[in-house]
Design a protein around this motif. Sequence first.
Motif, PDB file in Angstrom:
ATOM      1  N   VAL A 199       0.821  -1.217   0.000  1.00  0.00           N
ATOM      2  CA  VAL A 199       0.000   0.000   0.000  1.00  0.00           C
ATOM      3  C   VAL A 199       0.852   1.263   0.000  1.00  0.00           C
ATOM      4  N   LYS A 200       1.873   1.326   0.838  1.00  0.00           N
ATOM      5  CA  LYS A 200       2.657   2.560   0.965  1.00  0.00           C
ATOM      6  C   LYS A 200       3.536   2.847  -0.242  1.00  0.00           C
ATOM      7  N   PHE A 201       3.670   1.878  -1.140  1.00  0.00           N
ATOM      8  CA  PHE A 201       4.507   2.089  -2.325  1.00  0.00           C
ATOM      9  C   PHE A 201       3.685   2.388  -3.573  1.00  0.00           C
ATOM     10  N   ARG A 202       2.383   2.600  -3.407  1.00  0.00           N
ATOM     11  CA  ARG A 202       1.542   2.861  -4.573  1.00  0.00           C
ATOM     12  C   ARG A 202       1.695   4.285  -5.083  1.00  0.00           C
ATOM     13  N   THR A 203       2.038   5.219  -4.220  1.00  0.00           N
ATOM     14  CA  THR A 203       2.186   6.618  -4.618  1.00  0.00           C
ATOM     15  C   THR A 203       3.605   7.090  -4.348  1.00  0.00           C
ATOM     16  N   PHE A 204       4.010   8.152  -5.032  1.00  0.00           N
ATOM     17  CA  PHE A 204       5.367   8.670  -4.887  1.00  0.00           C
ATOM     18  C   PHE A 204       5.592   9.210  -3.478  1.00  0.00           C
ATOM     19  N   GLY A 206       4.164   8.136  -0.838  1.00  0.00           N
ATOM     20  CA  GLY A 206       3.844   7.126   0.165  1.00  0.00           C
ATOM     21  C   GLY A 206       5.029   6.731   1.017  1.00  0.00           C
ATOM     22  N   ASP A 207       6.248   6.921   0.511  1.00  0.00           N
ATOM     23  CA  ASP A 207       7.467   6.579   1.255  1.00  0.00           C
ATOM     24  C   ASP A 207       8.486   7.685   1.013  1.00  0.00           C
ATOM     25  N   ASN A 208       9.072   8.214   2.102  1.00  0.00           N
ATOM     26  CA  ASN A 208       9.990   9.340   1.947  1.00  0.00           C
ATOM     27  C   ASN A 208      11.301   8.961   1.273  1.00  0.00           C
ATOM     28  N   ARG A 209      11.559   7.675   1.102  1.00  0.00           N
ATOM     29  CA  ARG A 209      12.780   7.252   0.417  1.00  0.00           C
ATOM     30  C   ARG A 209      12.656   7.323  -1.103  1.00  0.00           C
ATOM     31  N   ASN A 210      11.430   7.428  -1.607  1.00  0.00           N
ATOM     32  CA  ASN A 210      11.232   7.472  -3.052  1.00  0.00           C
ATOM     33  C   ASN A 210      11.937   8.667  -3.684  1.00  0.00           C
ATOM     34  N   GLU A 211      11.923   9.790  -2.989  1.00  0.00           N
ATOM     35  CA  GLU A 211      12.560  10.988  -3.538  1.00  0.00           C
ATOM     36  C   GLU A 211      14.054  10.789  -3.708  1.00  0.00           C
TER      37      GLU A 211
END
Length: 227
Positions: A199-204, A206-211
Amino acid sequence: MQSTGAYKAASRLAIATPPPAYVLSRGIGWQGVGILLDGLFGTGTGSTVSVENVGLLGLTRVGSRRVVQISAGFMILGKFGAVFASIPFPIFAALYCVLFGLVGSVGLSFLQFTNMNSMRNLMITGLSLFLGISIPAFFNEYLNPDRHGLVHTNAGWFNAFVNAIFQSPATVGLIVAVFLDNTLEVEKSKKDRGMPWWVKFRTFRGDNRNEEFYTLPFNLNRFFPPT
């Protein structure tokens, strides 16, 4: 489909977060631009994510963009292309066994987030793997030198479309797995399917590490802001 799977495998081998939908859409969109340029320049092939390079990422443990950029420069400007072209085919074959095997094992590793003690999940996994191998093999038996496959109607475009789909093991396996996963006891098995973990990886956002992992270089994010 191959590129989408390769994106996820590359993220796992690079110890990054699973790419959210925005990142996948961005990558496939730019891939479409590459295919357009391929057609304009008459390359005869389309741009796609190289599964071999994803396996090489896991083998060397080097996932830096800078390394890829410098390597591309050497390949274009230097004589390194001739060096690779001189490598004997048996060496390439042995290397491909390792690279494709590694990527395949990475794909199977995603099953750790599901409950593999569930008979439902075992059925879906086994059936998708078996049909993904057997159906393309069946279609390939009918492929003759004239490129006429099992589906042979008066519409050539339709023949090519259907035969191409069912001659691809990965595509057939995906179709079977997605169909079964979304029809067999869907509501009762969300936890068994590993849905809470994804669930938390569905949006950019959703996880502060994505950036950290998926921000474009050279400040290009201002032209392609994440959604």
